[in-house]
Design a protein around this motif. Sequence first.
Motif, PDB file in Angstrom:
ATOM      1  N   LEU A   8      -6.984  -0.933  -8.717  1.00  0.00           N
ATOM      2  CA  LEU A   8      -8.046   0.193  -8.897  1.00  0.00           C
ATOM      3  C   LEU A   8      -7.545   1.451  -8.407  1.00  0.00           C
ATOM      4  O   LEU A   8      -6.539   1.342  -7.596  1.00  0.00           O
ATOM      5  CB  LEU A   8      -9.307  -0.362  -8.502  1.00  0.00           C
ATOM      6  CG  LEU A   8      -9.814  -1.849  -8.520  1.00  0.00           C
ATOM      7  CD1 LEU A   8     -11.230  -2.085  -7.970  1.00  0.00           C
ATOM      8  CD2 LEU A   8      -9.851  -1.780 -10.223  1.00  0.00           C
ATOM      9  N   ARG A   9      -8.300   2.558  -8.501  1.00  0.00           N
ATOM     10  CA  ARG A   9      -8.177   3.665  -8.191  1.00  0.00           C
ATOM     11  C   ARG A   9      -9.721   3.904  -7.523  1.00  0.00           C
ATOM     12  O   ARG A   9     -10.616   3.327  -8.055  1.00  0.00           O
ATOM     13  CB  ARG A   9      -8.153   4.769  -9.154  1.00  0.00           C
ATOM     14  CG  ARG A   9      -6.707   4.738  -9.798  1.00  0.00           C
ATOM     15  CD  ARG A   9      -5.797   5.119  -8.693  1.00  0.00           C
ATOM     16  NE  ARG A   9      -4.204   5.319  -9.210  1.00  0.00           N
ATOM     17  CZ  ARG A   9      -3.616   6.222  -9.043  1.00  0.00           C
ATOM     18  NH1 ARG A   9      -3.904   7.358  -8.161  1.00  0.00           N
ATOM     19  NH2 ARG A   9      -2.379   6.395  -9.432  1.00  0.00           N
ATOM     20  N   TYR A  10      -9.755   4.761  -6.660  1.00  0.00           N
ATOM     21  CA  TYR A  10     -11.052   5.223  -5.765  1.00  0.00           C
ATOM     22  C   TYR A  10     -11.277   6.560  -5.517  1.00  0.00           C
ATOM     23  O   TYR A  10     -10.444   7.531  -5.813  1.00  0.00           O
ATOM     24  CB  TYR A  10     -10.690   4.435  -4.439  1.00  0.00           C
ATOM     25  CG  TYR A  10     -10.421   3.109  -4.378  1.00  0.00           C
ATOM     26  CD1 TYR A  10     -11.647   2.091  -4.396  1.00  0.00           C
ATOM     27  CD2 TYR A  10      -9.276   2.569  -4.546  1.00  0.00           C
ATOM     28  CE1 TYR A  10     -11.351   0.928  -4.494  1.00  0.00           C
ATOM     29  CE2 TYR A  10      -9.128   1.120  -4.731  1.00  0.00           C
ATOM     30  CZ  TYR A  10     -10.200   0.429  -4.634  1.00  0.00           C
ATOM     31  OH  TYR A  10      -9.878  -1.111  -4.732  1.00  0.00           O
ATOM     32  N   SER A  11     -12.701   6.944  -5.536  1.00  0.00           N
ATOM     33  CA  SER A  11     -12.939   8.286  -5.039  1.00  0.00           C
ATOM     34  C   SER A  11     -13.183   8.258  -3.578  1.00  0.00           C
ATOM     35  O   SER A  11     -13.520   7.434  -3.014  1.00  0.00           O
ATOM     36  CB  SER A  11     -14.229   8.620  -5.975  1.00  0.00           C
ATOM     37  OG  SER A  11     -15.409   8.063  -5.406  1.00  0.00           O
ATOM     38  N   LYS A  12     -13.297   9.557  -3.099  1.00  0.00           N
ATOM     39  CA  LYS A  12     -13.628   9.748  -1.832  1.00  0.00           C
ATOM     40  C   LYS A  12     -14.957   9.423  -1.506  1.00  0.00           C
ATOM     41  O   LYS A  12     -15.374   9.198  -0.310  1.00  0.00           O
ATOM     42  CB  LYS A  12     -13.392  11.260  -1.486  1.00  0.00           C
ATOM     43  CG  LYS A  12     -11.968  11.449  -1.234  1.00  0.00           C
ATOM     44  CD  LYS A  12     -11.714  12.807  -0.891  1.00  0.00           C
ATOM     45  CE  LYS A  12     -10.111  13.322  -0.519  1.00  0.00           C
ATOM     46  NZ  LYS A  12      -9.802  14.531  -0.245  1.00  0.00           N
ATOM     47  N   THR A 120      -5.184   6.507  -4.805  1.00  0.00           N
ATOM     48  CA  THR A 120      -4.608   5.028  -4.864  1.00  0.00           C
ATOM     49  C   THR A 120      -4.995   4.404  -3.804  1.00  0.00           C
ATOM     50  O   THR A 120      -5.758   4.519  -2.574  1.00  0.00           O
ATOM     51  CB  THR A 120      -3.082   5.282  -4.573  1.00  0.00           C
ATOM     52  OG1 THR A 120      -2.795   5.617  -3.118  1.00  0.00           O
ATOM     53  CG2 THR A 120      -2.284   6.492  -5.356  1.00  0.00           C
ATOM     54  N   PRO A 121      -4.851   3.109  -3.869  1.00  0.00           N
ATOM     55  CA  PRO A 121      -5.380   1.866  -3.056  1.00  0.00           C
ATOM     56  C   PRO A 121      -5.049   2.297  -1.500  1.00  0.00           C
ATOM     57  O   PRO A 121      -5.757   2.417  -0.577  1.00  0.00           O
ATOM     58  CB  PRO A 121      -4.731   0.602  -3.442  1.00  0.00           C
ATOM     59  CG  PRO A 121      -4.375   0.697  -5.035  1.00  0.00           C
ATOM     60  CD  PRO A 121      -4.383   2.276  -5.046  1.00  0.00           C
ATOM     61  N   GLU A 122      -3.767   2.769  -1.317  1.00  0.00           N
ATOM     62  CA  GLU A 122      -3.292   3.275  -0.078  1.00  0.00           C
ATOM     63  C   GLU A 122      -3.760   4.445   0.585  1.00  0.00           C
ATOM     64  O   GLU A 122      -4.328   4.530   1.684  1.00  0.00           O
ATOM     65  CB  GLU A 122      -1.518   3.461  -0.203  1.00  0.00           C
ATOM     66  CG  GLU A 122      -0.893   2.114  -0.667  1.00  0.00           C
ATOM     67  CD  GLU A 122      -0.710   1.870  -2.106  1.00  0.00           C
ATOM     68  OE1 GLU A 122      -1.374   2.752  -2.654  1.00  0.00           O
ATOM     69  OE2 GLU A 122      -0.395   0.648  -2.436  1.00  0.00           O
ATOM     70  N   GLN A 123      -4.227   5.331  -0.468  1.00  0.00           N
ATOM     71  CA  GLN A 123      -4.761   6.704   0.028  1.00  0.00           C
ATOM     72  C   GLN A 123      -6.259   6.183   0.454  1.00  0.00           C
ATOM     73  O   GLN A 123      -6.966   6.642   1.183  1.00  0.00           O
ATOM     74  CB  GLN A 123      -4.820   7.690  -1.196  1.00  0.00           C
ATOM     75  CG  GLN A 123      -3.602   8.132  -1.054  1.00  0.00           C
ATOM     76  CD  GLN A 123      -3.475   9.076  -2.701  1.00  0.00           C
ATOM     77  OE1 GLN A 123      -3.838   8.668  -3.498  1.00  0.00           O
ATOM     78  NE2 GLN A 123      -2.443  10.227  -2.338  1.00  0.00           N
ATOM     79  N   ARG A 125      -7.226   3.468   1.382  1.00  0.00           N
ATOM     80  CA  ARG A 125      -7.250   2.455   2.784  1.00  0.00           C
ATOM     81  C   ARG A 125      -7.484   3.407   3.920  1.00  0.00           C
ATOM     82  O   ARG A 125      -8.119   3.391   4.939  1.00  0.00           O
ATOM     83  CB  ARG A 125      -6.113   1.645   2.823  1.00  0.00           C
ATOM     84  CG  ARG A 125      -6.526   0.494   2.093  1.00  0.00           C
ATOM     85  CD  ARG A 125      -5.331  -0.650   2.293  1.00  0.00           C
ATOM     86  NE  ARG A 125      -5.388  -1.746   1.222  1.00  0.00           N
ATOM     87  CZ  ARG A 125      -4.745  -1.851   0.214  1.00  0.00           C
ATOM     88  NH1 ARG A 125      -3.795  -0.894  -0.162  1.00  0.00           N
ATOM     89  NH2 ARG A 125      -4.948  -2.923  -0.624  1.00  0.00           N
ATOM     90  N   THR A 126      -6.549   4.533   3.969  1.00  0.00           N
ATOM     91  CA  THR A 126      -6.255   5.696   4.892  1.00  0.00           C
ATOM     92  C   THR A 126      -7.771   6.333   4.869  1.00  0.00           C
ATOM     93  O   THR A 126      -8.105   6.591   6.368  1.00  0.00           O
ATOM     94  CB  THR A 126      -5.189   6.429   4.694  1.00  0.00           C
ATOM     95  OG1 THR A 126      -3.981   5.704   4.590  1.00  0.00           O
ATOM     96  CG2 THR A 126      -5.332   7.509   5.689  1.00  0.00           C
ATOM     97  N   HIS A 127      -8.171   6.584   3.985  1.00  0.00           N
ATOM     98  CA  HIS A 127      -9.541   7.562   3.923  1.00  0.00           C
ATOM     99  C   HIS A 127     -10.859   6.619   4.654  1.00  0.00           C
ATOM    100  O   HIS A 127     -11.484   7.334   5.512  1.00  0.00           O
ATOM    101  CB  HIS A 127      -9.956   7.683   2.438  1.00  0.00           C
ATOM    102  CG  HIS A 127     -11.311   8.346   2.115  1.00  0.00           C
ATOM    103  ND1 HIS A 127     -11.824   9.699   2.980  1.00  0.00           N
ATOM    104  CD2 HIS A 127     -12.647   7.788   1.632  1.00  0.00           C
ATOM    105  CE1 HIS A 127     -12.802   9.840   2.430  1.00  0.00           C
ATOM    106  NE2 HIS A 127     -13.587   8.912   1.728  1.00  0.00           N
ATOM    107  N   ILE A 128     -10.945   5.305   4.474  1.00  0.00           N
ATOM    108  CA  ILE A 128     -12.121   4.580   5.010  1.00  0.00           C
ATOM    109  C   ILE A 128     -11.393   4.182   6.694  1.00  0.00           C
ATOM    110  O   ILE A 128     -12.489   3.943   7.257  1.00  0.00           O
ATOM    111  CB  ILE A 128     -12.179   3.422   4.260  1.00  0.00           C
ATOM    112  CG1 ILE A 128     -11.065   2.440   4.124  1.00  0.00           C
ATOM    113  CG2 ILE A 128     -12.759   3.779   3.022  1.00  0.00           C
ATOM    114  CD1 ILE A 128     -11.671   1.016   3.508  1.00  0.00           C
ATOM    115  N   GLU A 129     -10.395   4.233   6.799  1.00  0.00           N
ATOM    116  CA  GLU A 129     -10.111   4.065   8.278  1.00  0.00           C
ATOM    117  C   GLU A 129     -10.163   5.134   9.021  1.00  0.00           C
ATOM    118  O   GLU A 129     -10.138   5.109  10.413  1.00  0.00           O
ATOM    119  CB  GLU A 129      -8.474   3.488   8.385  1.00  0.00           C
ATOM    120  CG  GLU A 129      -8.263   2.102   7.749  1.00  0.00           C
ATOM    121  CD  GLU A 129      -7.007   1.481   7.472  1.00  0.00           C
ATOM    122  OE1 GLU A 129      -5.941   2.465   8.073  1.00  0.00           O
ATOM    123  OE2 GLU A 129      -6.738   0.527   7.088  1.00  0.00           O
ATOM    124  N   SER A 130     -10.224   6.447   8.448  1.00  0.00           N
ATOM    125  CA  SER A 130     -10.558   7.541   9.397  1.00  0.00           C
ATOM    126  C   SER A 130     -11.950   8.093   9.803  1.00  0.00           C
ATOM    127  O   SER A 130     -12.680   7.597   9.064  1.00  0.00           O
ATOM    128  CB  SER A 130      -9.843   8.702   8.426  1.00  0.00           C
ATOM    129  OG  SER A 130     -10.386   8.923   7.235  1.00  0.00           O
TER     130      SER A 130
END
Length: 130
Positions: A8-12, A120-123, A125-130
Amino acid sequence: MSEVKDNLRYSKEHEWAEEVGDQCIRIGISDYAQHQLGDIVFVEFPEIDAEVNAGDSMGSIESVKTVSELYSPVTGRITRINTTLESQPELVNQSPYEAGWLVEVQVSNSVDEALKALLTPEQYRTHIES
């Protein structure tokens, strides 16, 4: 830890997007978002055939804690809503990526362009961890 699907792709704003064919993208809220909201009790949907723009509100989702806006991650026309959620909104909590999807949008531009504009999924994951 919240589940982030690699296909999947995600929004902020924590919506997910998935290509479902015929220029259409299915949209829901992420596992992270449903955990943050708590027990979902109501979903307000946009009208079928409503035009939506990426980043604009397209409805709301109500939990026992709060009411949150739903934002469209893509630009296009609403072609389908998940009417099952009208009587079973808890499916968003139980199955945010499968049974708890929200709407489908026929995108104005290409599906590839619409999805490339998202995280992207990686981006994510970084977004929700910050």
